[in-house]
Design a protein around this motif. Structure first.
Motif, short mmCIF file in Angstrom:
data_model
loop_
_atom_site.label_atom_id
_atom_site.label_comp_id
_atom_site.label_asym_id
_atom_site.label_seq_id
_atom_site.Cartn_x
_atom_site.Cartn_y
_atom_site.Cartn_z
N MET A 44 0.87 -1.17 0.00
CA MET A 44 0.00 0.00 0.00
C MET A 44 0.90 1.22 0.00
O MET A 44 2.09 1.15 0.33
N ALA A 45 0.31 2.37 -0.37
CA ALA A 45 1.10 3.59 -0.46
C ALA A 45 0.89 4.42 0.79
O ALA A 45 -0.17 4.37 1.41
N THR A 46 1.89 5.20 1.16
CA THR A 46 1.67 6.18 2.21
C THR A 46 1.97 7.56 1.63
O THR A 46 2.91 7.73 0.84
N LEU A 47 1.11 8.54 2.00
CA LEU A 47 1.16 9.87 1.40
C LEU A 47 1.60 10.91 2.41
O LEU A 47 1.48 10.71 3.62
N ASN A 48 2.07 12.04 1.89
CA ASN A 48 2.24 13.22 2.72
C ASN A 48 0.90 13.96 2.71
O ASN A 48 0.47 14.46 1.67
N PRO A 49 0.23 14.04 3.86
CA PRO A 49 -1.11 14.63 3.84
C PRO A 49 -1.10 16.14 3.57
O PRO A 49 -2.13 16.71 3.27
N ALA A 50 0.08 16.76 3.65
CA ALA A 50 0.14 18.20 3.41
C ALA A 50 0.06 18.54 1.93
O ALA A 50 -0.35 19.64 1.57
N ASP A 51 0.48 17.60 1.06
CA ASP A 51 0.41 17.90 -0.38
C ASP A 51 0.05 16.67 -1.22
O ASP A 51 0.13 16.72 -2.44
N GLU A 52 -0.33 15.60 -0.55
CA GLU A 52 -0.74 14.36 -1.22
C GLU A 52 0.37 13.73 -2.04
O GLU A 52 0.13 12.90 -2.93
N GLU A 53 1.61 14.12 -1.75
CA GLU A 53 2.76 13.52 -2.43
C GLU A 53 2.89 12.06 -2.00
O GLU A 53 2.77 11.73 -0.82
N HIS A 54 3.15 11.18 -2.97
CA HIS A 54 3.38 9.78 -2.66
C HIS A 54 4.76 9.65 -2.01
O HIS A 54 5.75 10.08 -2.56
N LEU A 55 4.81 9.08 -0.80
CA LEU A 55 6.09 8.99 -0.11
C LEU A 55 6.77 7.65 -0.33
O LEU A 55 7.95 7.59 -0.64
N ALA A 56 6.04 6.57 -0.14
CA ALA A 56 6.65 5.24 -0.27
C ALA A 56 5.57 4.17 -0.32
O ALA A 56 4.42 4.43 0.00
N GLN A 57 6.01 2.99 -0.71
CA GLN A 57 5.15 1.80 -0.65
C GLN A 57 5.54 1.01 0.60
O GLN A 57 6.73 0.92 0.91
N VAL A 58 4.55 0.47 1.30
CA VAL A 58 4.88 -0.43 2.39
C VAL A 58 4.11 -1.74 2.22
O VAL A 58 3.06 -1.77 1.59
#
Lengths: 485, 367
Positions: A44-58
Motif C-alpha cells: 500500500m502507499a503512504t502519502l504526505n497529507p500536506a500535499d498528497e505527495e506519494h512517499l513510499a510503498q509499504v
C-alpha cells in the motif's frame, strides 16, 4: 473587538530541510530481526497529507506474516530475551534511547512528512519524548521488584500492539518501552497512514543489536490489526485508537486468557472559572484543542467557561486563534499542520456540518488553506448545548465546542456528562477550588492551569469508555507483568 | 439499630465538620450497638449445638420438609420448647438499604444440601437488576466521597455485626452446604476477619497504589487510585458466605458501590449478610443483593450502560465469556473467573485493583 489579524511581523518561510531523510521507495515488514516482504506481496502507499505527495510503498501483512511474527516473538521470549537478566535487557533500551536521540532530526522530519503535523511539534515534543520514554523504562528493567504492583513480577509473554496515526512514533514508544522493560516481546502494527517512523525504529533495533524477534513490526490496515490481536499466540493485547475499535477488540478477547489494555477516545472538558488567569487559560485552551490539529484523544474539545467571564475569554480566544499560522508542516513557524488523511478530514467536516445544522454557531479565523493536501481551519462553536453532537462525539480535529456554566457544581456535572473519561482541565487561581474540581472530575488525567502535558513518569489513561489500563510511570508496568497469586 | 436513611443522594461537598460528625456517629454506634455477648469459643459451642442435630437429621430424614431442621434463621427458640411454632423469616432482596420483594412477584424454593426445603428466595427480574443499578449509582458519590477513615470504620462495623450473629451464619451455611459445625465456624470466622482485613485498607490503598511522579519539568504530578463506580458482582456459588464477603468487601472498601447476584443454589447467607450490612451504618445502595437465576439477571447487568465493572468470579467459563463479550460494548472493567479459589488464603490487593482507576493531576510550579 473587530480588529483584523494584521500580523505585526511578516514571517518569511523557514522550512526545515528534508535532506536528512532518505526515503526508500518501498519498505518491508520487520520480522525476526530482518526486513521481509509480505507473503502475499501486497503493498500500500503512504502519502504526505500536506500535499498528497506519494512517499513510499509499504508491505501489507497478512495472516501468514502475523503467524511468522508471533512465532518469532515467542521464540525470542522463550530464548535469548526471556533468559536475559533485567540489567542487560535495560542496556538495550538505553541504547535505543541514545540512537533515537542521535537520529532525532531525521525522525522528526520523517514524522512530519508522513503525518502532517508541524515540525515544531515533532522536533520539540514527539521525538524527544520518544527517547525519554525508552530512557525512563530502560531503568525499570532490573527494578521490577520495586514497582510495587504485586509480588514476584514476571513478563506476560508476547504482546500484540496496535497504535494510531496521531503520534506515530510516540505511541510506539508508549507500547514497546514498557513491554520490553518488563521482559516481554512484541509484535506491533503502526497505523495504516503513518507506517514510516516505525520502520525506521525497526532499523534502530537492528543497530542496537537487539536479539531477533524481540521487536517485530507489521505494517498494514484494519485486517492486519484484527488478525494480530486475534492471534492465539498473543498473550497480551494493547491498543490505542477509537472507542469503536476498542469495543471490537474487547469483544474478541472475551473468553480468552489474553490480557487487554485500551487507550480510546475522549471528549475532554476544559473548565475555566471566573477567577482564572485569562491569558494563561487562553493559551491552555488553544494548546488543548489545536495542538496536533486536535488529533489528540485527550484534547480539550469542550470548553466550559463560567458565564461571567465567557464574553471576555472568547474575545481573547478569537484574537489568539487569529494569530495561529496554518500551513506547510515543515515550516518551523507553523502552528497548525495538515489533517492526517482524506478520511479523517471527511469525518471532521461531517461533524462540523452537524454542528451547523443543529444550530450551534461556528467561527473560524480568516485563514487561507493550501490547495493541495488535507486541511481544516481552526473552528470554534458557540451556543453549544450538551445535546449537540459536537458536544458529545469525539471530532479528533481542530474544532472547539464552547459551553457555559454558572456554578462549580454545574461545571463538574457538565464535564462528567459523557461516556468518556480521559482528560479534563481546570483553570482557577484558587487552590482549594482546583482540588475540589479535580477530585470530582471522572477522568484519568487532570491538567490544572496547564493542558496536554505528558511525561514518561506520569501515568496516562482513561475512565469509563475511554478505556482501561495506564501507560507511563510505574502504573504502566502493570499491563506487562504477571504477579504471583 | 434502625435501618440507615435511604439514598442520601449525590452528596454535596462534605465539609470537614460533617465528616467528623459522621465519623463520631459511627464510633458512637460502634460503642452503643448490640455488643457481642461472647467470644468465639462460646459461639462455637452454640453453632455446634445447632449443627449437630442437623448432621444427624440429614442422614435420617433426607428430603423431608424441614421440621426442627429448619433452624436456618438461627433462632434459639427453635429448640424443642413446648410446641412453640417458630417464626420463620421471609427472604427478600436488598436494595437501596431496604428489603423489597422482587417486583416480578416471583420466588423460588431454596433447598439445603440434603434436599430439604429451607425457604423461598425472591426470583429477581431484569427490572430488579435495573433498580439495583439505580440504587448503586445514587449511592456512589456519597460513598466514594466519604473519608477513607469513615469507610474503614463502617467496614469494621460490618465485622462487628457479623460477629454477633456468628451462630446464625454458621448454622445457615452448615445447612446449605452440609458441612460440619467446626468447618462452618471456621468459614464464618474467616468471613468476619475478611471485613476486618478490608476495614484497614481504605486509608492505605492510596498510599500503596498512588505515586508522586518525577516529571521532567516544573510540575507537581500526583497519581491516586479512585473507584471505578458501580460494580456488578456474580458471587461464587460454592462459597455462599466467605466467598461472597471476599468479593464484596474489596469492591466497596475502595469506594465503589455494588450490585451483587448471590449464588443461585445458596442465596440465603447473602440475605442474612444484608441484615448485618443494613445495621452497620453502611449507606443504603452501597451494596445491593439480588437473588434468582444468574442466567436471567447477569446479562442485563453485563450490558447495562451505567455499570462500570463486572466481577465474574461466580460465573462458569462459558457464561463468563458471553458476559465479557456483552460488557465490551460499554468497556466495563472485567474480572474474569480465576478457577478454584482458596477463600481462606491471604487476599492481597488483587480484588481491589481491577476496580480502581488511576487519576493523575498536574499543576505547574512557579507560575
Amino acid at each position: 473587538m473587530e480588529e483584523q489579524a494584521d500580523p505585526i511581523f511578516e514571517y518569511a518561510p523557514a522550512p526545515e530541510s528534508r535532506a536528512v531523510v532518505r526515503l526508500r521507495s518501498s519498505y518491508e515488514l520487520f520480522i525476526d530481526g530482518e526486513f521481509t516482504p509480505a507473503e502475499s506481496g501486497e503493498r500500500m502507499a503512504t502519502l504526505n497529507p500536506a500535499d498528497e505527495e506519494h512517499l513510499a510503498q509499504v508491505s501489507v501483512a497478512g495472516e501468514p506474516d502475523v503467524d511468522r511474527a508471533v512465532a518469532a516473538a515467542r521464540r525470542a521470549f522463550e530464548g535469548a530475551w526471556g533468559a536475559m537478566p533485567g540489567a542487560e535487557r535495560g542496556k538495550y533500551l538505553f541504547r535505543i534511547a541514545r540512537i533515537l536521540q542521535e537520529r532525532a532530526r531525521e525522525l522528526a522530519v520523517l514524522e512530519t512528512l508522513d503525518n502532517g503535523k508541524p515540525i515544531k511539534e515533532t522536533r520539540d515534543v514527539d521525538i524527544p519524548m520518544v527517547a525519554a520514554y525508552f530512557f525512563y523504562h530502560a531503568g525499570w528493567a532490573d527494578k521490577l521488584d520495586y514497582a510495587g504492583m504485586g509480588p514476584a513480577p514476571r513478563p506476560v509473554g508476547v504482546a500484540a500492539q496496535v497504535i494510531p496515526w496521531n503520534f506515530p512514533l510516540l505511541m510506539l514508544a508508549w507500547k514497546i518501552a514498557p513491554a520490553l522493560a518488563a521482559g516481554n516481546t512484541v509484535v506491533l502494527k503502526p497505523a495504516e497512514t503513518t507506517p514510516l517512523s516505525a520502520l525506521v525504529f525497526a532499523e534502530i533495533c537492528q543497530e542496537t543489536g537487539l536479539p531477533p524477534g524481540v521487536v517485530n513490526i507489521l505494517t498494514g490496515a484494519g485486517a492486519t490489526g484484527r488478525s494480530l490481536v486475534g492471534h492465539p499466540g498473543a498473550d497480551k493485547v494493547a491498543f490505542t485508537g477509537s472507542t469503536a475499535v476498542g469495543r471490537e477488540i474487547a469483544r474478541s478477547v472475551a473468553g480468552t486468557d489474553k490480557r487487554l489494555t485500551l487507550e480510546l477516545g475522549g471528549k475532554g472538558a476544559n473548565i475555566v472559572y471566573d477567577d482564572a488567569a485569562l491569558d494563561q487559560a487562553v493559551e491552555g485552551v488553544v494548546s488543548g484543542i489545536f495542538f496536533n490539529q486536535g488529533h489528540v484523544c485527550c484534547a480539550g474539545s469542550r470548553l466550559l467557561v463560567q458565564e461571567s467571564v465567557a464574553d471576555e475569554l472568547l474575545e481573547r480566544l478569537r484574537a489568539r486563534i487569529e494569530r495561529l499560522r496554518l500551513g506547510d508542516p515543515l515550516d518551523k513557524n507553523t502552528d497548525i499542520g495538515a489533517i492526517n488523511s482524506a478520511e479523517q478530514l471527511e469525518r471532521i467536516r461531517e461533524l462540523v456540518r452537524a454542528g451547523d445544522e443543529e444550530g450551534a454557531e461556528s467561527w473560524s479565523p480568516q485563514c487561507p488553506l493550501p490547495e493541495k493536501g488535507y486541511w481544516f481551519a481552526p473552528t470554534v462553536f458557540t451556543g453549544v448545548t450538551q445535546a449537540h453532537r459536537v458536544a458529545r462525539e469525539e471530532i479528533f480535529g481542530p474544532v472547539l465546542s464552547v459551553l457555559t456554566f454558572r456554578t462549580p457544581d454545574e461545571a463538574v456535572a457538565k464535564a462528567n456528562n459523557t461516556p468518556y473519561g480521559l482528560s479534563a482541565g481546570v483553570w482557577t487561581e484558587k487552590g482549594s477550588r482546583m482540588l475540589w474540581t479535580a477530585e470530582r472530575l471522572r477522568a484519568g488525567v487532570i491538567w490544572s492551569n496547564t493542558f496536554n502535558k505528558f511525561d514518561p513518569a506520569s501515568p496516562f489513561g482513561g475512565y469509563k469508555e475511554s478505556g482501561y489500563g495506564r501507560e507511563g510511570g510505574r502504573h504502566g508496568l502493570e499491563a506487562y507483568l504477571v504477579h504471583a497469586a | 439499630m434502625s435501618t440507615p436513611p435511604d439514598n442520601p443522594g449525590p452528596s454535596s461537598a462534605a465539609s470537614g465538620e460533617e465528616e467528623r460528625e459522621r465519623a463520631a456517629a459511627s464510633d458512637a454506634a460502634a460503642g452503643s450497638g448490640p455488643r457481642v455477648p461472647s467470644g468465639r469459643p462460646e459461639v462455637h459451642a452454640e453453632a455446634a449445638e445447632l449443627a449437630e442435630p442437623l448432621d444427624g437429621a440429614e442422614a435420617a430424614r433426607p428430603g423431608e420438609p424441614a421440621g426442627p431442621a429448619r433452624s436456618g434463621a438461627g433462632v434459639p427458640a427453635e429448640a424443642p420448647a413446648a410446641g412453640r411454632i417458630p417464626v420463620r423469616k421471609t427472604y427478600k432482596l436488598y436494595m437501596g438499604g431496604a428489603f423489597p420483594r422482587s417486583e416480578s412477584g416471583r420466588c423460588y424454593p431454596v433447598t439445603g444440601s440434603g434436599g430439604a426445603h429451607l425457604a423461598n428466595a425472591a426470583l429477581a427480574s431484569r427490572k430488579d437488576a435495573r433498580d439495583a443499578v439505580v440504587a448503586a449509582r445514587s449511592a456512589f458519590s456519597g460513598w466514594s466521597g466519604r473519608t477513607a477513615y469513615n469507610r474503614g470504620q463502617i467496614l469494621y462495623r460490618v465485622a462487628e455485626m457479623m460477629e454477633g450473629r456468628s451462630a446464625q451464619f454458621a448454622a445457615e451455611i452448615a445447612e446449605t452446604d452440609g458441612i460440619g459445625a467446626e468447618r462452618a465456624d471456621e468459614l464464618v470466622a474467616a468471613a468476619v476477619d475478611r471485613w476486618v482485613y478490608y476495614a484497614g485498607w481504605p486509608d492505605k490503598i492510596g498510599q500503596v497504589l498512588g505515586a508522586a511522579n518525577a516529571v521532567s519539568g516544573p510540575y507537581f504530578n500526583l497519581s491516586q487510585p479512585e473507584p471505578s463506580g458501580v460494580v456488578a458482582i456474580l458471587a461464587p456459588p460454592a462459597a455462599p458466605l466467605l466467598g461472597l464477603v471476599s468479593v464484596v468487601a474489596p469492591v466497596i472498601a475502595t469506594g465503589n458501590t455494588a450490585v451483587v447476584v448471590a449464588g443461585e443454589r445458596a442465596p440465603l447467607p447473602a440475605l442474612t449478610l444484608a441484615e448485618a450490612l443494613a445495621t452497620s451504618d453502611l449507606p443504603g445502595g452501597v451494596v445491593n443483593i439480588l437473588t434468582g437465576t444468574t442466567g436471567e439477571i447477569a446479562p442485563h447487568l453485563a450490558s447495562h450502560a451505567d455499570v462500570n465493572g463486572l466481577d465474574l468470579t461466580g460465573a462458569d467459563p462459558e457464561t463468563a465469556a458471553e458476559l465479557e463479550r456483552s460488557a465490551a460494548q460499554t468497556l466495563k472493567r472485567v474480572l474474569r473467573p480465576g478457577g478454584r479459589e482458596d477463600w481462606l488464603a491471604d487476599p492481597g490487593i488483587s480484588r481491589m485493583t481491577p476496580f480502581l482507576e488511576t487519576k493523575t493531576v498536574w499543576h505547574p510550579i512557579g507560575v
